[in-house]
Each structure stands twice: as structure tokens, then as C-alpha cells.
Design an enzyme around this catalytic site. Structure first.
Site, PDB file in Angstrom:
ATOM      1  N   ASP A 125      25.754  25.558  42.942  1.00 55.40           N
ATOM      2  CA  ASP A 125      25.627  24.491  42.394  1.00 55.40           C
ATOM      3  C   ASP A 125      25.148  24.656  40.930  1.00 55.40           C
ATOM      4  OD1 ASP A 125      25.942  21.773  42.836  1.00 55.40           O
ATOM      5  OD2 ASP A 125      24.132  21.250  43.629  1.00 55.40           O
ATOM      6  N   ASP A 139      21.186  23.529  46.131  1.00 59.41           N
ATOM      7  CA  ASP A 139      21.065  22.512  46.511  1.00 59.41           C
ATOM      8  C   ASP A 139      21.023  22.183  47.945  1.00 59.41           C
ATOM      9  OD1 ASP A 139      21.375  19.593  46.577  1.00 59.41           O
ATOM     10  OD2 ASP A 139      23.500  19.428  45.735  1.00 59.41           O
ATOM     11  N   GLU A 179      21.406  14.716  43.408  1.00 63.03           N
ATOM     12  CA  GLU A 179      20.144  15.191  42.250  1.00 63.03           C
ATOM     13  C   GLU A 179      20.943  15.527  41.108  1.00 63.03           C
ATOM     14  OE1 GLU A 179      21.918  17.067  44.485  1.00 63.03           O
ATOM     15  OE2 GLU A 179      22.400  18.744  43.081  1.00 63.03           O
ATOM     16  N   LYS A 237      21.240  18.424  53.580  1.00 65.15           N
ATOM     17  CA  LYS A 237      22.514  18.682  53.880  1.00 65.15           C
ATOM     18  C   LYS A 237      22.712  19.219  55.501  1.00 65.15           C
ATOM     19  CE  LYS A 237      24.353  19.578  49.122  1.00 65.15           C
ATOM     20  NZ  LYS A 237      25.277  18.508  49.162  1.00 65.15           N
ATOM     21  N   ARG A 258      23.199  14.058  38.952  1.00 63.79           N
ATOM     22  CA  ARG A 258      23.000  13.041  37.953  1.00 63.79           C
ATOM     23  C   ARG A 258      21.695  12.821  37.556  1.00 63.79           C
ATOM     24  NH1 ARG A 258      25.737   9.017  41.926  1.00 63.79           N
ATOM     25  NH2 ARG A 258      26.718  10.996  42.642  1.00 63.79           N
TER      26      ARG A 258
END
Ligand code: BES
Ligand code: MN
Ligand code: ZN
Length: 507
Positions: free
Chosen positions: A301, A283, A362, A290, A364
Site C-alpha cells: 500500500d 494497511d 485512509e 480488513k 484519501r
């Protein structure tokens, strides 16, 4: 090389009973409470050795503080080569945490001393609110956890190699041996599930891709005739309109996979428990990228996905009489010329439209389509497991997983399973009041709900896709891995999920 289903330690665990005086072992482990209050096994050895133990404890200033150890060699008139005395603290203070500390100290001490095998007499300890089954199982889990090493990718493996690899647990009462063996089997199955999760979590994202997870699932299906696996490809996802999952996968060179595992241990007609695991193999945040600080940890993740594989491995090993379906949406979240952009609006499989205001939310987006997909299994309950929000780490730290549910009895059962297995969760409210934070000017909903109550609004988002079944969500952002010096996956919540499934079989 990386294809091997398991790495780490292969510990051998057994149950022993009989006469403690005649036990032949490289090392016998006995407890002493504070202050120099001998447990029954220690008393027996003291008697045989004509007070050698009590005398030595005094001479060594050994008081019995929890975790304190003293290794004795050639104790007179005993059959074993060594005796490891371990401090157990005041008897009245012996709780879960103290036991865990004591057991892991024993594992390290034996290993550091180069002892290959030992017999532990600690199942006789009185632990607050815990029975023999718990003590035996916990011993297996804690020893396995303590001695786990991830050295698959180190060229020199003998560096800090694990020597201690055989532990027998001594059971005083013959009538309890069968129960102890059952607990041992459970503990070993949980430990192996945990080990699988640790391996998958610790593997870097250039190795552990969505395709790698799909292969791991296929390996499970080869190992157990009770498991069937199906993998949906990008084109298949398009056909069933998984617009939300596909929107996350757009920016990645690694093709996404939707992995479906079917464990059939129950009757064909038994409604399954469906486990949905977030499988973001890396991620970056996507276009809402990020910061660089600790971004490497976003290889973890996919720990929700790994926990689904680990739990299914565990229950297949235990042959639980239950049906479980695993659903794993697996993808990377990458920035790219083709990646989704903030403001993009996509249509989920459910038909609801979503405005992607932040591409870093992302999890969800992939879970919502996997949850909609789960409807087809006519599940009794659905549990999703996801490293979903940094907010959960702020709220609960690394001790408890966040739990949110639309069905009170299910939440209750999961909380109880967490307490029983020492893999605890804590419930947060899933009130409708929070739903308004997800309002969008341009679509049915936004994928973020602002700074307040981040863990709750993430669950509120998922709740819009789970209206048709009983559902619980476990946010494992804080519990799935450790940071700092002991950085690595923990294998949680395999113990919790396994306990929940075992309890279902027993009720
Ligand atoms: N995988 C992260 C959640 C996460 C972050 C877990 C840090 C553990 C440590 C998730 O995809 C994410 O990025 N969530 C965002 C959501 C936000 C954009 C609403 C977060 O928590 O910051
Ligand atoms: Mn993210
Ligand atoms: Zn994520």
C-alpha cells in the site's frame, strides 16, 4: 543489508553495430517469422552458413510461432558460439504484446541455458506503430523486468541465480546508433527506477516502515546533488494542522513521516511538477479492520510513494531539465486503543472537516493533507499516485491504472505517455454529480461514498483539496503489484510518469 539502494539483477546493456558476420559473441539472437520467413539477420547467417539455418529449421519443425526458440551450436562459418533462433509469429501480427512476449522468452531461454552474454538482432523487426527508439528501450525494460528476483531476504541466494547479465543490441544502420544509445540510456534509467520500486514494494512492512522510506529518500539525495530531501515529523505535522494525516497515524507505533524531495534539473523559476505518493506501509484497515484473506498484500500500500522515489531516481539519472517535487505522506494504518474510530471527525490542513465513517478509507485522508501542502510549491501540475481503491481493481483489472483529473490536457498527456511506455491508464469521469455521495450529517464531508463508483468518489474526495491547481490522480490499486504465483511489485507507473516528464522536456 536492507540498506542497499538496489537489489535484483544488474544487467549490462550496450549497442553494437558493424558486420554481423564478424560478430563474436556467446550467442547471437535472430528472429524468424511464421512460417519460416527469415528476418534480414537470419537470412544473412543462412547465407554465410550455406543454408544451414533453413535446413535446420525444417528438420526441427520450427515454424516461427511467437516465442518459440531453437538454440544452435557451432553454426558453420559464423563467428559466434551459438545462435538463438526465436519465433516472431506472422510479421503483420507483431504488436507490443507480441514483442514483449518474445523478448521475455529470450531472456528466460538464455538464462536457463546458462549463457552469460548475447547480442540481439531484433531491433530490425517491424513493430506496428513503433520506432527504433521504442524497440531498444522496451528491450531493456522487458529483459530487466523478466529477470528480476527479490532474494534480499532469502538465506540461499544461488537458488535460481541469474546468469544471463549482458545484452548488446545490434543496430544495422550506423546512422541510427546515436538514437539507439539514447533509447538505451532511457531504458536503463527506467529499469533502475522500476527496480527500486519493486524492492521497496516487496520489502515487508516490518522492514519498510515510514522511517525506512524517509531513509531511502535521503539515500537518493546523497547520490544526486540535484536532489534535496526534507522530512517532517509528527510534531511538525501538528504545527501545520495536518489533522487528517495525523488521524490515520494515531494507531501506529511507527511514527509517520512527511517526506519531501526536491529535484532541480530546470531553472530555479520553472514551476515544478509535483508528485504525491500514498505511503501506507501497511494497511490493516484500522478499526474498520480488513479480513485476514490476502491481508499480507497490504504491505504494497506504499507503492505510490515508492513510484515517486523511483521516478525521481530515474529522472535524476537522466538529468532531465525540469523541476520535480515529490511529496510522500508515510504512515501505517493500525487498530489500537489510540486509533481513530468510525464517526470521528477531524479537521484537515485545508480547514475542511471530515467524518471518518470508515477507517479503511485512509489513503484519501493522508493524501488530502499532502495535496494541501503541495500548494506551497506553486506547482504547474500535481499528480498523485495511490493504491487507493479495491473498486479500481474491479473496474479495470490489473492492466490499466485509473486516471481522474480536473484538467483535460493533463489527462490527455498522461494517457498518451501511458500508451507510449506500455504502462497504460484509463480515464474515469470526475463529474460533480458524484460529489453528493460524500455528504455527511455532521462534518463538511464523509470519507466514504457508498458502494457505487468507489474509485470515482475517492477521487471526488481528493478533488475537494485540489481546486487551486491542475491535478491528476492515478489509482494504481490494480497495477502496482501482481498476485498469485508471481506475487510482487511491478514498478508501475514509473514508465508512464517518466515518459510524461520526458515529453514535457521535449515540447
Ligand atoms: N489500500 C486500500 C485499497 C486496496 C484494496 C488496494 C485492495 C488494492 C487491493 C485502501 O486503503 C482501502 O482499503 N480502500 C477501501 C475503501 C473503502 C473503505 C471505501 C476499499 O477499496 O475497500
Ligand atoms: Mn484501506
Ligand atoms: Zn490503503
Amino acid at each position: 543489508m536492507y540498506g542497499q539502494p538496489f537489489s535484483g539483477v544488474t544487467m549490462e546493456f550496450t549497442i553494437k553495430s558493424g558486420n554481423i558476420e564478424k560478430l563474436r559473441s556467446a550467442c547471437l539472437v535472430v528472429g524468424v517469422h511464421e512460417v519460416r520467413h527469415l528476418t534480414p539477420a537470419a537470412q544473412q547467417l543462412d547465407k554465410i552458413s550455406r543454408n544451414y539455418i533453413t535446413t535446420t529449421l525444417k528438420r526441427a519443425d520450427f515454424r516461427g510461432k511467437a516465442g518459440q526458440t531453437l538454440l544452435l551450436h557451432d553454426v558453420p562459418r559464423t563467428a559466434c558460439e551459438r545462435i538463438l533462433i526465436v519465433g516472431c509469429g506472422p510479421e503483420k501480427d507483431l504488436d507490443d504484446a507480441a514483442v514483449q512476449k518474445i523478448i521475455s522468452r529470450i531472456a528466460f531461454t538464455l538464462n536457463d541455458a546458462g549463457i552469460k552474454d548475447a547480442v540481439s538482432c531484433l531491433s530490425e523487426l517491424n513493430v506496428k506503430g513503433r520506432d527504433l527508439h521504442w524497440k531498444v528501450r522496451q528491450t531493456v525494460e522487458v529483459v530487466s523486468d523478466s529477470l528480476y528476483r527479490f532474494d534480499l531476504l532469502k538465506s540461499k541466494k544461488n537458488d535460481g541465480a541469474v546468469i544471463f547479465n549482458k545484452l548488446a543490441q545490434f543496430i544495422t544502420e550506423r546512422g541510427s546508433v546515436a538514437a539507439a544509445k539514447k533509447a538505451l540510456t532511457e531504458g536503463q534509467a527506467v529499469a533502475r527506477g522500476v527496480e527500486l520500486v519493486k524492492k521497496l514494494g516487496n520489502l515487508p512492512a516490518n522492514i519498510c516502515t515510514p522511517a525506512y522510506l524517509a531513509n531511502e529518500a535521503k539515500t537518493l539525495a546523497k547520490k544526486y546533488s540535484t536532489i534535496k530531501v526534507q522530512v517532517l515529523e509528527q510534531a511538525d505535522m501538528k504545527k501545520i494542522n495536518m489533522g487528517s494525516l495525523l488521524a490515520v497515524a494515531r494507531g501506529s507505533r511507527q511514527p509517520p513521516k512527511l517526506i519531501i524531495l526536491n529535484y532541480q534539473g530546470g531553472k530555479k523559476t520553472d514551476k515544478p511538477v509535483t508528485l504525491v505518493g500514498k505511503g501506507v506501509t501497511f494497511d490493516t484497515g484500522g478499526i474498520s479492520i480488513k479480513p485476514a484473506q490476502a491481508m499480507d498484500e497490504m504491505k504494497f500500500d506504499m507503492c505510490g510513494a515508492a513510484s515517486v522515489l523511483g521516478t525521481i531516481n530515474t529522472i535524476a539519472e537522466l538529468k532531465l531539465p525540469i523541476n520535480v517535487v515529490g511529496v510522500i505522506p508515510a504512515t501505517e494504518n493500525m487498530p489500537d486503543g489510540n486509533a481513530s474510530k468510525p464517526g470521528d471527525i477531524v479537521t484537515s490542513m485545508s480547514g475542511q472537516t471530515i467524518e471518518i465513517l470508515n477507517t479503511d478509507a485512509e489513503g484519501r485522508l493522508i493524501l488530502c493533507d499532502a495535496l494541501t501542502y503541495s500548494e506551497r510549491f506553486k506547482p504547474d501540475v500535481v499528480i498523485d499516485i495511490a493504491t487507493l481503491t479495491g473498486a479500481c481493481v474491479i473496474a479495470l483489472g490489473k492492466h490499466a491504472s485509473g486516471l481522474l483529473s480536473n484538467h483535460e490536457p493533463l489527462a490527455h498527456d498522461l494517457l498518451e505517455a501511458g500508451k507510449q511506455s506500455c504502462d497504460r491508464a484509463w480515464e474515469l469521469p470526475l463529474w460533480e454529480d458524484y460529489q453528493e455521495q460524500l455528504k455527511s450529517n455532521f462534518a463538511d464531508m464523509a470519507n466514504i461514498g457508498g458502494r457505487e463508483a468507489g474509485t470515482i468518489t475517492a477521487a471526488c474526495f481528493l478533488a475537494r483539496f485540489t481546486r487551486k491547481f491542475r491535478w491528476a490522480h492515478l489509482d494504481i490499486a490494480g497495477t502496482a503489484w501482481k498476485t498469485g504465483h508471481h506475487k510482487g511489485a511491478t514498478g508501475r507507473p514509473v514508465p508512464l510518469l517518466t515518459q510524461y516528464l520526458i515529453n514535457r522536456c521535449n515540447s
